[in-house]
Scaffold this motif. Sequence first.
Motif, mmCIF file in Angstrom:
data_model
loop_
_atom_site.group_PDB
_atom_site.id
_atom_site.type_symbol
_atom_site.label_atom_id
_atom_site.label_comp_id
_atom_site.label_asym_id
_atom_site.label_seq_id
_atom_site.Cartn_x
_atom_site.Cartn_y
_atom_site.Cartn_z
ATOM 1 N N PHE A 126 0.830 -1.204 0.000
ATOM 2 C CA PHE A 126 0.000 0.000 0.000
ATOM 3 C C PHE A 126 0.866 1.257 0.000
ATOM 4 O O PHE A 126 0.663 2.168 -0.810
ATOM 5 C CB PHE A 126 -0.925 0.004 1.218
ATOM 6 N N TYR A 127 1.837 1.314 0.904
ATOM 7 C CA TYR A 127 2.657 2.521 1.007
ATOM 8 C C TYR A 127 3.629 2.658 -0.166
ATOM 9 O O TYR A 127 4.010 3.776 -0.531
ATOM 10 C CB TYR A 127 3.404 2.543 2.335
ATOM 11 N N THR A 128 4.030 1.546 -0.768
ATOM 12 C CA THR A 128 4.857 1.625 -1.966
ATOM 13 C C THR A 128 4.089 2.312 -3.088
ATOM 14 O O THR A 128 4.601 3.214 -3.759
ATOM 15 C CB THR A 128 5.301 0.221 -2.419
ATOM 16 N N LEU A 129 2.848 1.893 -3.287
ATOM 17 C CA LEU A 129 2.016 2.503 -4.322
ATOM 18 C C LEU A 129 1.672 3.947 -3.967
ATOM 19 O O LEU A 129 1.750 4.847 -4.808
ATOM 20 C CB LEU A 129 0.736 1.682 -4.514
ATOM 21 N N TRP A 130 1.298 4.171 -2.711
ATOM 22 C CA TRP A 130 0.880 5.512 -2.285
ATOM 23 C C TRP A 130 2.017 6.521 -2.443
ATOM 24 O O TRP A 130 1.831 7.603 -3.013
ATOM 25 C CB TRP A 130 0.402 5.474 -0.837
ATOM 26 N N THR A 131 3.207 6.187 -1.922
ATOM 27 C CA THR A 131 4.324 7.137 -1.987
ATOM 28 C C THR A 131 4.772 7.379 -3.423
ATOM 29 O O THR A 131 5.156 8.497 -3.777
ATOM 30 C CB THR A 131 5.522 6.648 -1.152
ATOM 31 N N ALA A 132 4.724 6.343 -4.256
ATOM 32 C CA ALA A 132 5.103 6.511 -5.663
ATOM 33 C C ALA A 132 4.144 7.463 -6.366
ATOM 34 O O ALA A 132 4.555 8.351 -7.125
ATOM 35 C CB ALA A 132 5.122 5.157 -6.366
ATOM 36 N N LYS A 133 2.859 7.281 -6.111
ATOM 37 C CA LYS A 133 1.851 8.148 -6.712
ATOM 38 C C LYS A 133 2.003 9.586 -6.218
ATOM 39 O O LYS A 133 1.962 10.546 -7.001
ATOM 40 C CB LYS A 133 0.449 7.631 -6.371
ATOM 41 N N GLU A 134 2.186 9.738 -4.908
ATOM 42 C CA GLU A 134 2.299 11.092 -4.364
ATOM 43 C C GLU A 134 3.575 11.775 -4.849
ATOM 44 O O GLU A 134 3.574 12.982 -5.114
ATOM 45 C CB GLU A 134 2.254 11.064 -2.835
ATOM 46 N N ALA A 135 4.673 11.033 -4.975
ATOM 47 C CA ALA A 135 5.911 11.613 -5.490
ATOM 48 C C ALA A 135 5.696 12.154 -6.903
ATOM 49 O O ALA A 135 6.153 13.254 -7.245
ATOM 50 C CB ALA A 135 7.028 10.572 -5.481
ATOM 51 N N TYR A 136 4.987 11.392 -7.727
ATOM 52 C CA TYR A 136 4.707 11.839 -9.097
ATOM 53 C C TYR A 136 3.820 13.083 -9.099
ATOM 54 O O TYR A 136 4.094 14.057 -9.804
ATOM 55 C CB TYR A 136 4.039 10.713 -9.888
ATOM 56 N N LEU A 137 2.767 13.066 -8.295
ATOM 57 C CA LEU A 137 1.847 14.207 -8.249
ATOM 58 C C LEU A 137 2.539 15.459 -7.721
ATOM 59 O O LEU A 137 2.257 16.577 -8.172
ATOM 60 C CB LEU A 137 0.635 13.863 -7.381
ATOM 61 N N LYS A 138 3.457 15.288 -6.781
ATOM 62 C CA LYS A 138 4.220 16.429 -6.281
ATOM 63 C C LYS A 138 5.180 16.938 -7.349
ATOM 64 O O LYS A 138 5.405 18.142 -7.473
ATOM 65 C CB LYS A 138 4.978 16.040 -5.012
ATOM 66 N N ALA A 139 5.734 16.030 -8.125
ATOM 67 C CA ALA A 139 6.669 16.425 -9.177
ATOM 68 C C ALA A 139 5.997 17.313 -10.220
ATOM 69 O O ALA A 139 6.581 18.298 -10.686
ATOM 70 C CB ALA A 139 7.269 15.190 -9.842
ATOM 71 N N ILE A 140 4.773 16.977 -10.597
ATOM 72 C CA ILE A 140 4.082 17.756 -11.627
ATOM 73 C C ILE A 140 3.366 18.969 -11.040
ATOM 74 O O ILE A 140 2.697 19.712 -11.762
ATOM 75 C CB ILE A 140 3.084 16.886 -12.420
ATOM 76 N N GLY A 141 3.513 19.165 -9.722
ATOM 77 C CA GLY A 141 2.976 20.361 -9.090
ATOM 78 C C GLY A 141 1.514 20.303 -8.735
ATOM 79 O O GLY A 141 0.898 21.331 -8.445
ATOM 80 N N GLU A 142 0.933 19.104 -8.712
ATOM 81 C CA GLU A 142 -0.489 18.962 -8.426
ATOM 82 C C GLU A 142 -0.770 18.578 -6.979
ATOM 83 O O GLU A 142 -1.768 18.984 -6.401
ATOM 84 C CB GLU A 142 -1.102 17.910 -9.363
ATOM 85 N N GLY A 143 0.085 17.760 -6.388
ATOM 86 C CA GLY A 143 -0.210 17.251 -5.058
ATOM 87 C C GLY A 143 -1.373 16.275 -5.117
ATOM 88 O O GLY A 143 -1.813 15.864 -6.198
ATOM 89 N N LEU A 144 -1.890 15.908 -3.967
ATOM 90 C CA LEU A 144 -2.955 14.904 -3.915
ATOM 91 C C LEU A 144 -4.219 15.334 -4.643
ATOM 92 O O LEU A 144 -5.024 14.496 -5.057
ATOM 93 C CB LEU A 144 -3.288 14.573 -2.455
ATOM 94 N N SER A 145 -4.398 16.640 -4.824
ATOM 95 C CA SER A 145 -5.584 17.118 -5.536
ATOM 96 C C SER A 145 -5.578 16.673 -6.996
ATOM 97 O O SER A 145 -6.612 16.695 -7.664
ATOM 98 C CB SER A 145 -5.676 18.644 -5.463
ATOM 99 N N GLY A 146 -4.406 16.261 -7.491
ATOM 100 C CA GLY A 146 -4.317 15.786 -8.869
ATOM 101 C C GLY A 146 -4.923 14.415 -9.070
ATOM 102 O O GLY A 146 -5.140 13.991 -10.210
ATOM 103 N N GLY A 147 -5.200 13.707 -7.957
ATOM 104 C CA GLY A 147 -5.845 12.401 -8.039
ATOM 105 C C GLY A 147 -4.852 11.259 -8.083
ATOM 106 O O GLY A 147 -4.056 11.155 -9.017
ATOM 107 N N LEU A 148 -4.890 10.400 -7.064
ATOM 108 C CA LEU A 148 -3.971 9.265 -7.014
ATOM 109 C C LEU A 148 -4.206 8.279 -8.153
ATOM 110 O O LEU A 148 -3.319 7.498 -8.500
ATOM 111 C CB LEU A 148 -4.106 8.544 -5.667
ATOM 112 N N ASP A 149 -5.390 8.312 -8.739
ATOM 113 C CA ASP A 149 -5.688 7.403 -9.849
ATOM 114 C C ASP A 149 -5.299 7.990 -11.205
ATOM 115 O O ASP A 149 -5.608 7.413 -12.247
ATOM 116 C CB ASP A 149 -7.168 7.020 -9.854
ATOM 117 N N SER A 150 -4.604 9.140 -11.200
ATOM 118 C CA SER A 150 -4.174 9.742 -12.465
ATOM 119 C C SER A 150 -2.924 9.063 -13.020
ATOM 120 O O SER A 150 -2.531 9.311 -14.154
ATOM 121 C CB SER A 150 -3.910 11.241 -12.287
ATOM 122 N N ILE A 151 -2.290 8.222 -12.224
ATOM 123 C CA ILE A 151 -1.160 7.414 -12.682
ATOM 124 C C ILE A 151 -1.397 5.974 -12.229
ATOM 125 O O ILE A 151 -1.708 5.726 -11.060
ATOM 126 C CB ILE A 151 0.192 7.944 -12.152
#
Length: 226
Positions: A144-169
């Motif tokens: 769970f945390y492997t998937l969660w942190t990977a998703k959040e790292a990507y969303l933070k990279a593109i400047g969206e944060g969690l509001s960008g949606g964890l299901d966007s990747i």
Amino acid sequence: MFDIYLLNTDHFLTDIPYLRSLLSIDEWQRVERFKQKIQADKSCIARANLRIILSKYLNINPAKIIFDYNQKGKPFLKDYPHLHFNLSHTDNLIVYGISDHLMGIDIENINKKVKFQELAQRFFCPSEYILMNQINPENEAKLFYTLWTAKEAYLKAIGEGLSGGLDSIELSYNFQNEDVEITSAKIREEWQIKNCKINDNYLVSVAIKSKDELPDNLTIKKFEKY
């Protein structure tokens, strides 16, 4: 170029007056919004040490660094567009990522007990929720945390944060290599994601916009006092 630094906030609590002197008025106002002193101190430590780390790459006084912010509040260096950075914190640990490529980083305590299946069903892609249902209960938290942190790292990279949606990747997991893999074809062409455990309690994931493969074993440098 890609560097990761790890620091323990407990080692910097006696340096708050000096660290505070490095912050801009805007940053200090952000720090003062915390009602609990310990949270304010951690925020001060995180922001000031980011300045100190960046100053090593820019060769300037850390107090002279000027941050700009995007619409979602992500800081960036308008005067140094070649240098990208991101930070994340949990408990008393802070991780910083520095790169010449767009990047994001996230750290989580994998011993935090949450409703894994419920959260996965609500926020993850359907294929990831199926994956969560197939895992043995003893490995549920790590996946769970492997998937969660990977998703959040990507969303933070593109400047969206969690509001960008964890299901966007969409991600999958290589159980043999114990590493996350990008399933979304378009994102996979431009991005690399890696994760690593700091110890039995903490896991870090990084996302970087680069076609060059990241090393299998990420090197995390311990950041000590200046």
